[in-house]
Write a protein that holds these residues in place. Structure first.
Motif, PDB file in Angstrom:
ATOM      1  N   ASP A 111       0.830  -1.211   0.000  1.00 47.55           N
ATOM      2  CA  ASP A 111       0.000   0.000   0.000  1.00 47.55           C
ATOM      3  C   ASP A 111       0.862   1.258   0.000  1.00 47.55           C
ATOM      4  OD1 ASP A 111       0.816   0.523   2.618  1.00 47.55           O
ATOM      5  OD2 ASP A 111      -1.059  -0.135   3.531  1.00 47.55           O
ATOM      6  N   LYS A 112       0.209   2.406   0.048  1.00 49.12           N
ATOM      7  CA  LYS A 112       0.918   3.680  -0.129  1.00 49.12           C
ATOM      8  C   LYS A 112       1.824   4.047   1.040  1.00 49.12           C
ATOM      9  CE  LYS A 112      -3.160   6.279   1.421  1.00 49.12           C
ATOM     10  NZ  LYS A 112      -4.207   7.230   0.986  1.00 49.12           N
ATOM     11  N   VAL A 113       1.683   3.381   2.196  1.00 48.67           N
ATOM     12  CA  VAL A 113       2.577   3.660   3.326  1.00 48.67           C
ATOM     13  C   VAL A 113       3.610   2.550   3.497  1.00 48.67           C
ATOM     14  CG1 VAL A 113       0.903   5.077   4.543  1.00 48.67           C
ATOM     15  CG2 VAL A 113       0.983   2.610   5.001  1.00 48.67           C
ATOM     16  N   GLY A 114       3.673   1.646   2.524  1.00 51.11           N
ATOM     17  CA  GLY A 114       4.735   0.642   2.536  1.00 51.11           C
ATOM     18  C   GLY A 114       4.384  -0.661   3.217  1.00 51.11           C
ATOM     19  N   GLU A 115       3.199  -0.775   3.815  1.00 49.73           N
ATOM     20  CA  GLU A 115       2.814  -2.051   4.415  1.00 49.73           C
ATOM     21  C   GLU A 115       2.356  -3.009   3.317  1.00 49.73           C
ATOM     22  OE1 GLU A 115       3.316  -3.088   7.345  1.00 49.73           O
ATOM     23  OE2 GLU A 115       4.022  -1.183   8.156  1.00 49.73           O
ATOM     24  N   ARG A 116       2.484  -4.324   3.601  1.00 47.64           N
ATOM     25  CA  ARG A 116       2.172  -5.262   2.538  1.00 47.64           C
ATOM     26  C   ARG A 116       1.405  -6.472   3.031  1.00 47.64           C
ATOM     27  NH1 ARG A 116       4.877  -8.020   5.786  1.00 47.64           N
ATOM     28  NH2 ARG A 116       6.962  -8.826   5.505  1.00 47.64           N
ATOM     29  N   SER A 117       0.769  -7.113   2.072  1.00 48.03           N
ATOM     30  CA  SER A 117       0.090  -8.382   2.299  1.00 48.03           C
ATOM     31  C   SER A 117       0.615  -9.349   1.247  1.00 48.03           C
ATOM     32  CB  SER A 117      -1.424  -8.207   2.164  1.00 48.03           C
ATOM     33  OG  SER A 117      -2.091  -9.431   2.401  1.00 48.03           O
ATOM     34  N   ILE A 118       0.944 -10.585   1.661  1.00 53.12           N
ATOM     35  CA  ILE A 118       1.591 -11.534   0.762  1.00 53.12           C
ATOM     36  C   ILE A 118       0.799 -12.835   0.701  1.00 53.12           C
ATOM     37  CG2 ILE A 118       3.699 -12.855   0.300  1.00 53.12           C
ATOM     38  CD1 ILE A 118       5.256 -10.746   1.825  1.00 53.12           C
ATOM     39  N   VAL A 119       0.583 -13.309  -0.510  1.00 50.61           N
ATOM     40  CA  VAL A 119       0.008 -14.630  -0.741  1.00 50.61           C
ATOM     41  C   VAL A 119       1.075 -15.458  -1.443  1.00 50.61           C
ATOM     42  CG1 VAL A 119      -1.805 -15.967  -1.862  1.00 50.61           C
ATOM     43  CG2 VAL A 119      -2.316 -13.682  -0.949  1.00 50.61           C
ATOM     44  N   THR A 120       1.466 -16.582  -0.837  1.00 53.25           N
ATOM     45  CA  THR A 120       2.550 -17.395  -1.381  1.00 53.25           C
ATOM     46  C   THR A 120       2.057 -18.776  -1.786  1.00 53.25           C
ATOM     47  OG1 THR A 120       4.209 -16.269  -0.035  1.00 53.25           O
ATOM     48  CG2 THR A 120       4.818 -18.415  -0.909  1.00 53.25           C
ATOM     49  N   TYR A 121       2.433 -19.178  -2.978  1.00 50.30           N
ATOM     50  CA  TYR A 121       2.247 -20.545  -3.454  1.00 50.30           C
ATOM     51  C   TYR A 121       3.601 -21.225  -3.335  1.00 50.30           C
ATOM     52  CZ  TYR A 121       1.967 -24.250  -7.011  1.00 50.30           C
ATOM     53  OH  TYR A 121       2.038 -25.438  -7.692  1.00 50.30           O
ATOM     54  N   ARG A 122       3.703 -22.257  -2.501  1.00 52.02           N
ATOM     55  CA  ARG A 122       5.003 -22.844  -2.184  1.00 52.02           C
ATOM     56  C   ARG A 122       5.506 -23.868  -3.188  1.00 52.02           C
ATOM     57  NH1 ARG A 122       5.207 -23.574   4.424  1.00 52.02           N
ATOM     58  NH2 ARG A 122       4.619 -21.420   4.936  1.00 52.02           N
ATOM     59  N   PRO A 248      15.232   5.367  12.631  1.00 57.52           N
ATOM     60  CA  PRO A 248      13.967   5.967  12.193  1.00 57.52           C
ATOM     61  C   PRO A 248      13.998   6.326  10.712  1.00 57.52           C
ATOM     62  CG  PRO A 248      15.262   7.545  13.470  1.00 57.52           C
ATOM     63  CD  PRO A 248      15.987   6.242  13.560  1.00 57.52           C
ATOM     64  N   VAL A 249      13.133   5.704   9.939  1.00 55.90           N
ATOM     65  CA  VAL A 249      13.013   5.996   8.510  1.00 55.90           C
ATOM     66  C   VAL A 249      11.539   6.053   8.155  1.00 55.90           C
ATOM     67  CG1 VAL A 249      15.203   4.877   7.905  1.00 55.90           C
ATOM     68  CG2 VAL A 249      13.083   3.546   7.868  1.00 55.90           C
ATOM     69  N   GLU A 250      11.241   6.651   7.023  1.00 51.90           N
ATOM     70  CA  GLU A 250       9.883   6.640   6.493  1.00 51.90           C
ATOM     71  C   GLU A 250       9.785   5.491   5.498  1.00 51.90           C
ATOM     72  OE1 GLU A 250       6.750   9.513   4.068  1.00 51.90           O
ATOM     73  OE2 GLU A 250       8.512  10.381   5.054  1.00 51.90           O
ATOM     74  N   ALA A 251       9.070   4.446   5.866  1.00 54.83           N
ATOM     75  CA  ALA A 251       9.005   3.244   5.043  1.00 54.83           C
ATOM     76  C   ALA A 251       8.189   3.478   3.779  1.00 54.83           C
ATOM     77  CB  ALA A 251       8.406   2.093   5.837  1.00 54.83           C
ATOM     78  N   THR A 252       8.690   2.950   2.673  1.00 52.32           N
ATOM     79  CA  THR A 252       7.946   2.969   1.418  1.00 52.32           C
ATOM     80  C   THR A 252       7.537   1.566   0.989  1.00 52.32           C
ATOM     81  OG1 THR A 252       9.956   2.796   0.052  1.00 52.32           O
ATOM     82  CG2 THR A 252       9.198   5.022   0.651  1.00 52.32           C
ATOM     83  N   ASN A 253       8.265   0.552   1.477  1.00 52.61           N
ATOM     84  CA  ASN A 253       7.957  -0.837   1.132  1.00 52.61           C
ATOM     85  C   ASN A 253       8.693  -1.731   2.128  1.00 52.61           C
ATOM     86  OD1 ASN A 253       7.538  -3.366   0.061  1.00 52.61           O
ATOM     87  ND2 ASN A 253       8.121  -2.816  -2.025  1.00 52.61           N
ATOM     88  N   THR A 254       7.962  -2.369   3.018  1.00 57.25           N
ATOM     89  CA  THR A 254       8.599  -3.188   4.053  1.00 57.25           C
ATOM     90  C   THR A 254       8.900  -4.614   3.581  1.00 57.25           C
ATOM     91  OG1 THR A 254       6.420  -3.812   4.929  1.00 57.25           O
ATOM     92  CG2 THR A 254       7.506  -1.887   5.915  1.00 57.25           C
ATOM     93  N   THR A 255       8.513  -4.951   2.352  1.00 52.88           N
ATOM     94  CA  THR A 255       8.774  -6.296   1.837  1.00 52.88           C
ATOM     95  C   THR A 255      10.275  -6.581   1.834  1.00 52.88           C
ATOM     96  OG1 THR A 255       6.865  -6.066   0.378  1.00 52.88           O
ATOM     97  CG2 THR A 255       8.388  -7.873  -0.084  1.00 52.88           C
ATOM     98  N   GLY A 256      10.665  -7.678   2.448  1.00 56.81           N
ATOM     99  CA  GLY A 256      12.068  -8.087   2.427  1.00 56.81           C
ATOM    100  C   GLY A 256      12.954  -7.426   3.456  1.00 56.81           C
ATOM    101  N   ALA A 257      12.407  -6.476   4.235  1.00 58.02           N
ATOM    102  CA  ALA A 257      13.255  -5.770   5.199  1.00 58.02           C
ATOM    103  C   ALA A 257      13.805  -6.727   6.257  1.00 58.02           C
ATOM    104  CB  ALA A 257      12.473  -4.634   5.857  1.00 58.02           C
ATOM    105  N   GLY A 258      12.952  -7.630   6.742  1.00 54.50           N
ATOM    106  CA  GLY A 258      13.419  -8.607   7.711  1.00 54.50           C
ATOM    107  C   GLY A 258      14.435  -9.566   7.121  1.00 54.50           C
ATOM    108  N   ASP A 259      14.240  -9.953   5.863  1.00 49.92           N
ATOM    109  CA  ASP A 259      15.183 -10.854   5.201  1.00 49.92           C
ATOM    110  C   ASP A 259      16.550 -10.203   5.062  1.00 49.92           C
ATOM    111  OD1 ASP A 259      12.856 -12.356   4.890  1.00 49.92           O
ATOM    112  OD2 ASP A 259      12.530 -11.617   2.845  1.00 49.92           O
ATOM    113  N   VAL A 260      16.554  -8.927   4.702  1.00 46.53           N
ATOM    114  CA  VAL A 260      17.809  -8.188   4.582  1.00 46.53           C
ATOM    115  C   VAL A 260      18.482  -8.078   5.951  1.00 46.53           C
ATOM    116  CG1 VAL A 260      18.794  -5.907   4.074  1.00 46.53           C
ATOM    117  CG2 VAL A 260      17.139  -6.956   2.501  1.00 46.53           C
ATOM    118  N   PHE A 261      17.690  -7.838   6.992  1.00 46.37           N
ATOM    119  CA  PHE A 261      18.217  -7.814   8.362  1.00 46.37           C
ATOM    120  C   PHE A 261      18.968  -9.114   8.652  1.00 46.37           C
ATOM    121  CE2 PHE A 261      18.141  -8.778  12.813  1.00 46.37           C
ATOM    122  CZ  PHE A 261      18.205  -7.567  13.494  1.00 46.37           C
TER     123      PHE A 261
END
Length: 320
Positions: A111-122, A248-261
């Motif tokens: 969404d416009k504030v960087g939060e996401r919803s994920i549907v995964t086919y494994r 402190p940052v202004e998030a634009t897309n949180t996808t993958g942030a934990g993976d990068v961490f």
């Protein structure tokens, strides 16, 4: 960081990342609406996804040498993922490409504030047997990182890493309880998502959950990432959990942030950084990923660390 670690950095520390790789189909929308709904995307992209795959790319961009072991189908999507990993500088020679299998994919709604919803086919018919993994290559590694999506491989790699005395990081994401209970005691460093910790230790406070993880095996660290609240962590000898503040940052897309961490943390360990230093390094890398929507390079992370944008680190209290 001492001179030994600096020498390792200059050569590029090796991190073996094991687990999930998927094709991410990402859609940018104004709002993630509840069903039933029909939404028009403002943007679309396709690329490499998956916890361990994102971590491997982070290792490569941050100056390490990344090796990826995972599973895909021998199909068009699987071939494209292997090429994409190789273009990022990741050694994908250990990627299993299975005949008759279907490659995993995800739909990522941002969404416009960087939060996401994920549907995964494994995927389908991906082989579970890890016996073909080139475990002898761990002799040249500085650390390993596994996610829970190929648990048989993660267990084999964690056991081999322990025999060699290598730092072993588990990306303890949301997964089946039995898998987390299988893998956490084998990892040297278990870093949970909030959902993962809630599955591993249901109904208790995070501090208690971390203590249960830490005492489930000979772990050097149990931690849980919590977005803007930073990372709560505990190591042997500490009388209480400590918190590594977030940048402190202004998030634009949180996808993958934990993976990068997780990838940055594993690389820092491979370079010889101490746990607190590694957590701060990883926090900066994850924050930049959330801010920019792309995995940062080493120069950007070092610049953020030099600016000291986080709250001064909370010192761990240890038993006398």
């Amino acid at each position: 960081m001492g001179s030994g670690a600096a020498d390792t950095v200059s050569k590029g520390a090796v991190v073996v990342c094991v687990g999930q790789v998927v094709t991410d189909h990402s859609f940018r929308v104004d709002e993630i609406e509840l069903p039933p709904s029909k939404v028009t995307a403002r943007g679309y992209s396709v690329g490499v996804g998956g916890m361990a795959a994102h971590a491997a790319i982070a290792v490569a961009r941050l100056g390490g040498r990344a090796v990826f072991w995972g599973r895909v189908g021998r199909d068009e999507a699987g071939v494209a993922l292997r090429h994409a990993l190789e273009e990022e500088g990741v050694d994908a020679s250990g990627l299993v490409m299975a005949e008759g299998a279907r490659t995993p994919l995800s739909a990522v709604i941002v969404d416009k504030v960087g939060e996401r919803s994920i549907v995964t086919y494994r995927g389908e018919r991906l082989p579970a047997d890890p016996s073909g993994l080139p475990l002898e290559r761990l002799a040249g590694a500085g650390a390993v990182l596994c996610d829970p999506r190929w648990p048989e491989a993660a267990e084999a790699v964690f056991r081999a890493a322990r025999e060699r005395g290598l730092p072993a990081v588990l990306d303890a994401e949301k997964s089946e309880e039995r898998i987390l209970r299988q893998l956490v005691p084998l990892a040297g460093h278990a870093i949970f998502a909030r959902t993962g910790l809630g599955i591993f230790a249901p109904g208790v406070a995070p501090e208690e959950g971390l203590w249960r993880a830490l005492t489930s095996g000979p772990l050097a660290l149990a931690a849980v990432t919590d977005g803007e609240k930073g990372t709560l962590w505990r190591a042997p000898g500490m009388v209480a959990a400590a918190r590594q503040p977030s940048f402190p940052v202004e998030a634009t897309n949180t996808t993958g942030a934990g993976d990068v961490f997780h990838g940055a943390y594993a690389l820092a360990l491979a370079e010889g950084q101490e746990v607190e230093e590694a957590l701060r390094f990883a926090s900066a890398a994850g924050a930049l990923r959330a801010r920019d929507g792309r995995t940062p390079g080493r120069e950007a992370v070092e610049a953020m660390l030099a600016e000291g944008g986080d709250v001064p680190s909370v010192r761990a209290r240890r038993k006398a």
